[in-house]
Design a protein around this motif. Structure first.
Motif, PDB file in Angstrom:
ATOM      1  N   GLY A  60      47.845  75.695  46.386  1.00 29.32           N
ATOM      2  CA  GLY A  60      49.211  76.217  46.324  1.00 29.32           C
ATOM      3  C   GLY A  60      49.476  77.384  47.243  1.00 29.32           C
ATOM      4  N   SER A  61      48.412  77.902  47.893  1.00 28.73           N
ATOM      5  CA  SER A  61      48.613  79.065  48.752  1.00 28.73           C
ATOM      6  C   SER A  61      49.033  78.691  50.176  1.00 28.73           C
ATOM      7  N   LEU A  62      48.990  77.402  50.508  1.00 29.56           N
ATOM      8  CA  LEU A  62      49.359  76.972  51.857  1.00 29.56           C
ATOM      9  C   LEU A  62      50.847  77.247  52.095  1.00 29.56           C
ATOM     10  N   THR A  63      51.143  77.908  53.226  1.00 29.61           N
ATOM     11  CA  THR A  63      52.517  78.326  53.492  1.00 29.61           C
ATOM     12  C   THR A  63      53.064  77.640  54.741  1.00 29.61           C
ATOM     13  N   TYR A  64      54.251  77.056  54.628  1.00 28.06           N
ATOM     14  CA  TYR A  64      54.898  76.384  55.761  1.00 28.06           C
ATOM     15  C   TYR A  64      56.388  76.285  55.452  1.00 28.06           C
ATOM     16  N   LEU A  77      54.469  66.040  56.807  1.00 27.53           N
ATOM     17  CA  LEU A  77      55.076  66.946  55.827  1.00 27.53           C
ATOM     18  C   LEU A  77      54.776  66.498  54.390  1.00 27.53           C
ATOM     19  N   ASP A  78      54.774  65.176  54.157  1.00 32.12           N
ATOM     20  CA  ASP A  78      54.406  64.681  52.820  1.00 32.12           C
ATOM     21  C   ASP A  78      52.983  65.110  52.471  1.00 32.12           C
ATOM     22  N   LEU A 103      51.384  67.732  53.660  1.00 33.49           N
ATOM     23  CA  LEU A 103      51.369  69.183  53.399  1.00 33.49           C
ATOM     24  C   LEU A 103      51.878  69.465  51.989  1.00 33.49           C
ATOM     25  N   ASN A 104      52.938  68.765  51.595  1.00 36.20           N
ATOM     26  CA  ASN A 104      53.468  68.944  50.240  1.00 36.20           C
ATOM     27  C   ASN A 104      52.435  68.507  49.189  1.00 36.20           C
ATOM     28  N   TYR A 105      51.695  67.420  49.488  1.00 38.61           N
ATOM     29  CA  TYR A 105      50.655  66.955  48.580  1.00 38.61           C
ATOM     30  C   TYR A 105      49.573  68.026  48.434  1.00 38.61           C
ATOM     31  N   ILE A 106      49.186  68.609  49.584  1.00 40.18           N
ATOM     32  CA  ILE A 106      48.165  69.659  49.559  1.00 40.18           C
ATOM     33  C   ILE A 106      48.650  70.835  48.712  1.00 40.18           C
ATOM     34  N   LYS A 107      49.901  71.263  48.954  1.00 41.83           N
ATOM     35  CA  LYS A 107      50.416  72.437  48.239  1.00 41.83           C
ATOM     36  C   LYS A 107      50.555  72.157  46.736  1.00 41.83           C
ATOM     37  N   ASP A 108      50.985  70.928  46.396  1.00 40.71           N
ATOM     38  CA  ASP A 108      51.222  70.595  44.987  1.00 40.71           C
ATOM     39  C   ASP A 108      49.935  70.365  44.205  1.00 40.71           C
ATOM     40  N   THR A 109      48.911  69.773  44.864  1.00 39.48           N
ATOM     41  CA  THR A 109      47.756  69.314  44.094  1.00 39.48           C
ATOM     42  C   THR A 109      46.426  69.958  44.472  1.00 39.48           C
ATOM     43  N   CYS A 157      60.609  72.331  60.135  1.00 36.66           N
ATOM     44  CA  CYS A 157      59.226  71.935  59.824  1.00 36.66           C
ATOM     45  C   CYS A 157      58.369  71.691  61.057  1.00 36.66           C
ATOM     46  N   GLY A 158      58.773  72.215  62.207  1.00 37.04           N
ATOM     47  CA  GLY A 158      58.004  72.000  63.423  1.00 37.04           C
ATOM     48  C   GLY A 158      56.619  72.609  63.365  1.00 37.04           C
ATOM     49  N   ALA A 159      55.634  71.895  63.889  1.00 39.98           N
ATOM     50  CA  ALA A 159      54.255  72.383  63.947  1.00 39.98           C
ATOM     51  C   ALA A 159      53.532  71.622  65.047  1.00 39.98           C
ATOM     52  N   MET A 160      52.359  72.126  65.418  1.00 38.62           N
ATOM     53  CA  MET A 160      51.525  71.388  66.370  1.00 38.62           C
ATOM     54  C   MET A 160      50.729  70.370  65.561  1.00 38.62           C
ATOM     55  N   VAL A 161      50.934  69.083  65.845  1.00 41.51           N
ATOM     56  CA  VAL A 161      50.161  68.039  65.174  1.00 41.51           C
ATOM     57  C   VAL A 161      49.227  67.439  66.219  1.00 41.51           C
ATOM     58  N   ASN A 162      47.934  67.630  66.014  1.00 38.17           N
ATOM     59  CA  ASN A 162      46.925  67.255  67.012  1.00 38.17           C
ATOM     60  C   ASN A 162      47.286  67.792  68.392  1.00 38.17           C
ATOM     61  N   GLY A 163      47.756  69.039  68.417  1.00 36.60           N
ATOM     62  CA  GLY A 163      48.006  69.713  69.681  1.00 36.60           C
ATOM     63  C   GLY A 163      49.352  69.431  70.316  1.00 36.60           C
ATOM     64  N   TYR A 164      50.197  68.651  69.657  1.00 36.09           N
ATOM     65  CA  TYR A 164      51.485  68.279  70.244  1.00 36.09           C
ATOM     66  C   TYR A 164      52.612  68.763  69.335  1.00 36.09           C
ATOM     67  N   PRO A 165      53.659  69.390  69.900  1.00 32.38           N
ATOM     68  CA  PRO A 165      54.741  69.890  69.034  1.00 32.38           C
ATOM     69  C   PRO A 165      55.525  68.731  68.411  1.00 32.38           C
ATOM     70  N   LYS A 166      55.588  68.723  67.075  1.00 32.16           N
ATOM     71  CA  LYS A 166      56.280  67.637  66.358  1.00 32.16           C
ATOM     72  C   LYS A 166      57.028  68.217  65.171  1.00 32.16           C
ATOM     73  N   LEU A 167      58.096  67.531  64.761  1.00 31.88           N
ATOM     74  CA  LEU A 167      58.641  67.793  63.430  1.00 31.88           C
ATOM     75  C   LEU A 167      57.688  67.104  62.476  1.00 31.88           C
ATOM     76  N   THR A 168      57.129  67.854  61.526  1.00 32.39           N
ATOM     77  CA  THR A 168      56.130  67.212  60.650  1.00 32.39           C
ATOM     78  C   THR A 168      56.776  66.145  59.770  1.00 32.39           C
ATOM     79  N   CYS A 169      58.116  66.214  59.603  1.00 31.31           N
ATOM     80  CA  CYS A 169      58.808  65.187  58.817  1.00 31.31           C
ATOM     81  C   CYS A 169      58.980  63.892  59.597  1.00 31.31           C
ATOM     82  N   ALA A 170      58.653  63.917  60.893  1.00 31.45           N
ATOM     83  CA  ALA A 170      58.823  62.717  61.717  1.00 31.45           C
ATOM     84  C   ALA A 170      57.495  62.233  62.282  1.00 31.45           C
ATOM     85  N   ALA A 171      56.388  62.829  61.812  1.00 28.70           N
ATOM     86  CA  ALA A 171      55.059  62.471  62.323  1.00 28.70           C
ATOM     87  C   ALA A 171      54.348  61.617  61.275  1.00 28.70           C
ATOM     88  N   PHE A 172      54.434  60.296  61.423  1.00 28.97           N
ATOM     89  CA  PHE A 172      53.835  59.399  60.427  1.00 28.97           C
ATOM     90  C   PHE A 172      52.310  59.425  60.500  1.00 28.97           C
TER      91      PHE A 172
END
Lengths: 252, 120
Positions: free
Chosen positions: A51-55, A39-40, A42-48, A67-82
């Protein structure tokens, strides 16, 4: 303070806008930091970068469930995926599967909201006392612990993305809603078992579940929806045979 | 009740087969497959009064009946698991076709087991 390391991590992010014919994957290079989660990034991408990235996101601490999403094909909270778990990358971020995509990583949860409402996940009293509370409903620690685990659900929907039944049955009530139904059915203050029965005991309720158990494996709050559904199947099977063999003992 | 599912019939047979598989099959393999085959006195002697090996064990009708029941339940358990796995793998077939194919196969296999045991 975050530890800056002189390295970049490549992100492949699913992009889709309603007026596009086809989704695409966009590449972003994000600086690696040891204490950053997806998630950090994604926020970096959107901020810098873009800005069109939506989540969706809100609490960034595993409470809000948005903030759930597929991270490398696995369902994760993006705030908990280091990021450190995915080195050296690339890290592919996609919207949760088994949901329609509205835009980029944002999915439509309308279907889930209808299913959730259909199991009436609130305390039902036959005497209607919830409308006019005058006294406490006492509960022993044992009565509380019977349902407490199932009440931890944050509706992040990772379990629906992990569920093979949800991948082929749009009508399947699904793990989170069934776990919440069981949560209220097990609550000694609740008297709504009969009202939830029809929804839970049809094929699209508990019986479509094939007990793969991935819902419980991906749950960030250790709710164990698969266990809740198994419990409901046991009471459902007893109910079925009782109606079949001793119909005079059943009210409706 | 509207829309009531009849899946509890299959699910309870599946559950019974699962418990049987977990509790009795390891014991059965140990007793029959290892003890019986090795000719342990404790296995063959007790049931066969000193006759030879595993064959003596199976000449007892109750042993064959219990063995047949255990294998039939485990077969139904497997059929249910295979049926739901096929659905999860997006095998598009009418539900009734899958039910007849999977539990029908279990019935055929169980019947063959019964014939083999009866002829033993």
């Amino acid at each position: 303070m975050s530890t800056a390391i002189d390295t970049m991590v490549r992100f492949e992010v699913f992009r889709y806008q309603p007026d596009w014919d086809e989704p695409t994957y966009q590449i972003y290079d994000v600086p690696y930091r040891e204490d950053w989660v997806v998630l950090d990034a994604l926020n970096y991408i959107k901020d810098t970068i873009d800005g069109s990235l939506t989540y969706r996101w809100s609490c960034r601490m595993g409470v809000c469930g948005s903030c759930g999403a597929m991270v490398n094909g696995y369902p994760k909270l993006t705030c908990a995926a280091f990021l450190s778990e995915y080195l050296p990358g690339p890290i592919r971020v996609e919207p949760l599967v088994n949901f329609n995509v509205e835009r980029d990583l944002v999915t439509s949860i309308d279907g889930f909201m209808e299913k959730l409402e259909s199991v009436q996940p609130w305390i039902i009293r036959e005497d209607g006392a919830t409308d006019d509370l005058k006294s406490e409903y006492l509960q022993t620690p044992a009565q509380h612990s019977a349902y407490q685990q199932f009440s931890m659900c944050i509706n992040c929907l990772l379990c629906y993305a992990a569920c093979p039944v949800s991948s082929h049955s749009e009508e399947f009530i699904g793990p989170a809603a069934l776990a919440l139904a069981q949560r209220y059915n097990l609550d000694t203050r609740d008297e709504g078992v009969e009202q939830r029965r029809d929804v839970i005991l049809k094929d699209e309720g508990i019986w479509e579940c094939s007990f793969v158990g991935e819902c419980s494996a991906v749950c960030p709050k250790h709710v164990d929806p698969a266990g809740a559904i198994q419990q409901a199947k046991m009471t459902g099977a007893i109910d079925y045979y009782r109606r079949l063999l001793m119909p005079w003992t059943v009210k409706s | 009740m509207r829309g009531r599912s009849h899946e509890p019939i299959w699910w309870s047979a599946f559950g019974l087969g699962g418990i049987t598989a977990a509790l009795f099959v390891p014991v059965m393999i140990f007793v029959v497959g290892i003890g019986g085959a090795a000719g342990w006195d404790a296995v063959t002697g007790a049931l066969a009064h000193g006759e030879d090996g595993i064959g003596a064990l199976f000449r007892h009708a109750p042993v064959r009946a219990v063995l047949g029941l255990i294998l039939a339940l485990v077969t139904v358990h497997a059929a249910h698991r295979i049926r739901h796995t096929l659905i999860d793998l997006h095998v598009h077939a009418p539900p009734l076709v899958l039910i007849v194919a999977s539990y029908g196969a279990a019935a055929v296999v169980s019947a063959l087991i019964a014939i083999v045991l009866a002829l033993f």
